[in-house]
Design an enzyme around this catalytic site. Structure first.
Site, PDB file in Angstrom:
ATOM      1  N   ASP A   1       0.795  -1.316   0.036  1.00  0.00           N
ATOM      2  CA  ASP A   1      -0.104  -0.001   0.065  1.00  0.00           C
ATOM      3  C   ASP A   1       0.976   1.352  -0.143  1.00  0.00           C
ATOM      4  OD1 ASP A   1      -2.463   1.375   0.075  1.00  0.00           O
ATOM      5  OD2 ASP A   1      -2.560   1.558   1.987  1.00  0.00           O
TER       6      ASP A   1
ATOM      7  N   CYS B   1     -20.885 -12.861  -5.142  1.00  0.00           N
ATOM      8  CA  CYS B   1     -21.728 -12.042  -4.280  1.00  0.00           C
ATOM      9  C   CYS B   1     -23.288 -12.270  -4.552  1.00  0.00           C
ATOM     10  CB  CYS B   1     -21.566 -10.502  -4.881  1.00  0.00           C
ATOM     11  SG  CYS B   1     -20.031  -9.857  -4.146  1.00  0.00           S
TER      12      CYS B   1
ATOM     13  N   CYS C   1     -26.849 -10.704  -3.394  1.00  0.00           N
ATOM     14  CA  CYS C   1     -26.664 -10.074  -1.872  1.00  0.00           C
ATOM     15  C   CYS C   1     -26.254  -8.504  -2.114  1.00  0.00           C
ATOM     16  CB  CYS C   1     -25.646 -11.046  -1.122  1.00  0.00           C
ATOM     17  SG  CYS C   1     -25.314 -10.079   0.651  1.00  0.00           S
TER      18      CYS C   1
ATOM     19  N   CYS D   1     -23.563  -5.382   1.962  1.00  0.00           N
ATOM     20  CA  CYS D   1     -22.710  -4.371   2.226  1.00  0.00           C
ATOM     21  C   CYS D   1     -22.947  -3.002   1.875  1.00  0.00           C
ATOM     22  CB  CYS D   1     -21.224  -4.754   1.564  1.00  0.00           C
ATOM     23  SG  CYS D   1     -21.383  -5.119  -0.384  1.00  0.00           S
TER      24      CYS D   1
ATOM     25  N   CYS E   1     -24.331   0.920   4.714  1.00  0.00           N
ATOM     26  CA  CYS E   1     -23.394   1.854   4.673  1.00  0.00           C
ATOM     27  C   CYS E   1     -24.248   2.989   5.407  1.00  0.00           C
ATOM     28  CB  CYS E   1     -22.882   2.304   3.295  1.00  0.00           C
ATOM     29  SG  CYS E   1     -21.747   3.883   3.440  1.00  0.00           S
TER      30      CYS E   1
ATOM     31  N   CYS F   1     -17.248   8.210   2.078  1.00  0.00           N
ATOM     32  CA  CYS F   1     -16.932   6.835   2.720  1.00  0.00           C
ATOM     33  C   CYS F   1     -16.334   7.243   4.238  1.00  0.00           C
ATOM     34  CB  CYS F   1     -15.911   6.287   2.092  1.00  0.00           C
ATOM     35  SG  CYS F   1     -15.054   4.597   2.725  1.00  0.00           S
TER      36      CYS F   1
ATOM     37  N   CYS G   1     -14.190   2.324   9.360  1.00  0.00           N
ATOM     38  CA  CYS G   1     -15.639   1.833   9.498  1.00  0.00           C
ATOM     39  C   CYS G   1     -15.515   0.546   8.845  1.00  0.00           C
ATOM     40  CB  CYS G   1     -16.449   2.835   8.743  1.00  0.00           C
ATOM     41  SG  CYS G   1     -18.114   2.131   8.564  1.00  0.00           S
TER      42      CYS G   1
ATOM     43  N   CYS H   1     -19.418  -2.458   6.201  1.00  0.00           N
ATOM     44  CA  CYS H   1     -19.689  -3.150   4.911  1.00  0.00           C
ATOM     45  C   CYS H   1     -18.864  -4.435   4.992  1.00  0.00           C
ATOM     46  CB  CYS H   1     -19.389  -2.174   3.881  1.00  0.00           C
ATOM     47  SG  CYS H   1     -17.614  -1.801   3.731  1.00  0.00           S
TER      48      CYS H   1
ATOM     49  N   CYS I   1     -21.015  -8.959   5.613  1.00  0.00           N
ATOM     50  CA  CYS I   1     -20.689  -9.966   4.417  1.00  0.00           C
ATOM     51  C   CYS I   1     -20.969 -11.505   4.801  1.00  0.00           C
ATOM     52  CB  CYS I   1     -19.338  -9.699   4.065  1.00  0.00           C
ATOM     53  SG  CYS I   1     -18.773 -10.965   2.509  1.00  0.00           S
TER      54      CYS I   1
END
Length: 375
Positions: free
Chosen positions: A129, A183, A186, A189, A193, A209, A236, A239, A243
């Site tokens: 990152d 997914c 579904c 997520c 939010c 976000c 946060c 989301c 899952c």
């Protein structure tokens, strides 16, 4: 060679290892440009400035022949959202409740990259990152997981709880099969939010976000988004936590990434009293140090304003005279949420006249009760 490498990576502490080819994300350039064109990167200008290198690994390093994606599981042992019900406490994202993962994983990556370089007589580069690398599309292409509708990598072994690292190498390594999306219909997520940060499935608008707003955003947080932040003071997990694939997740086994109990839920009153030296000491070695004291206290004051707890008003009042306008502005907002109009008017009368920051003055204007005209 590959088997020995994977075995060594697991010994070092990586939970999953997969390999992708440099040309395995052909749709990335178009999708990245669309995301940037929509302004969904918010103030993260480096995303646009490095778009060409980010979209194509070979633009970042032309000599790369294979990309190794590695994951470290940081699955929580309890309910990630439990702290949200403690309104007088601040909730911190699971990933930040331990040592800064950049520090932990980079050392591991360098060790396993050295092993690869020696065994394959190749050059290597490691990334955590810290460079324009699209880890998530590459991880999906390598079969490490799939990008959910919330854009986060979901693993069928570890759920939503993986730290990712990448090794670029000049060695030709056999690649793994890509993972397909699981997914289905579904949308948990997306629906969970608190600030509606997903304009559509597989699209994230960073401007809304909570993770971006409480960590990366350096300015005042828009007023209409503050109530949705609740008591989330750093990141946060909503989301990620809802899952369904988390039912297969395992608790993180790496001792250096075990969640610290003292960071699960922190008293807002205690946090509001942190000056800069105390902030640095309290959060030394954790990701929270990235925000700096002023932005962190900004977040704490939003949580105080959302608490509905008048007992916390004294902490906000004290910060009305803070040296930082970022802090003062949110102190005004919190006071306006917790105290009756007369008390707010009294506090404002003593401060508004000498306030020279436009943003703070604007907060006072919104917080002060409107005077009714006498007929």
């Amino acid at each position: 060679m590959k088997r020995a490498f994977v075995e060594r990576a697991r010994q070092i502490g990586f939970d999953t290892v997969r390999i992708a080819a440099p040309d395995s994300i052909p749709l990335a350039p178009e999708r990245l440009q669309a995301w940037l064109a929509a302004g969904h990167h918010a103030s993260m200008d480096w995303m646009a400035e490095t778009a060409d290198r980010r979209a194509d690994p070979r633009a970042l390093w032309p000599e790369v022949r294979s990309i190794v994606l590695l994951g470290v599981n940081y699955g929580p042992s309890g309910d990630p959202l439990a702290a949200l019900s403690k309104k007088d406490h601040g909730s911190i994202s699971i990933y930040a409740r331990n040592r800064d993962y950049h520090d932990v994983i980079k050392g591991k990556l360098k060790e396993i990259a050295g092993f690869l370089a020696a065994r394959a007589s190749s050059d290597v580069k490691v990334f955590v990152d810290t460079a324009p690398v699209m880890e998530k599309p590459l991880a999906e292409a390598a079969g490490l997981g799939f990008q959910g509708k919330h854009t986060v990598i979901v693993s069928r072994e570890f759920g939503n709880w993986l730290f990712l690292g990448a090794i670029f190498t000049t060695a030709e390594l056999p690649t793994d099969e890509p993972e397909r999306n699981h997914c289905g219909s579904c949308r948990r997520c997306l629906d969970v939010c608190p600030t509606d940060a997903f304009p559509a499935p597989f699209q994230l608008d960073a401007r809304r976000c909570i993770s971006y707003l409480t960590i990366e955003h350096r300015d005042h947080i828009p007023e209409d988004l503050r109530p949705g932040i609740g008591n989330r003071i750093f990141g946060c997990d909503d989301c990620l936590a809802v899952c369904p694939w988390n039912k297969f997740a395992q608790v993180g086994r790496e001792a250096k990434l075990m969640q610290r109990d003292d960071l699960a839920a922190l008293p807002l009153a205690e946090l509001a009293r942190l000056d800069d030296p105390a902030f640095r000491t309290r959060f030394s070695g954790t990701p929270m140090k990235r925000t700096g004291r002023d932005r962190f206290i900004r977040n704490v004051l939003i949580a105080i304003g959302n608490s509905g707890d008048a007992a916390l008003a004294d902490e906000a009042v004290r910060l009305l005279d803070d040296a930082s306008p970022l802090v003062r502005a949110m102190a005004v907002w919190a006071v306006g949420r917790l105290l009756p109009g007369g008390a707010v008017a009294s506090l404002g009368a003593r401060r508004l006249e000498r306030e020279d920051d436009a943003a703070v003055r604007a907060e006072w204007s919104r917080a002060l009760p409107v005077k009714k005209e006498v007929a």
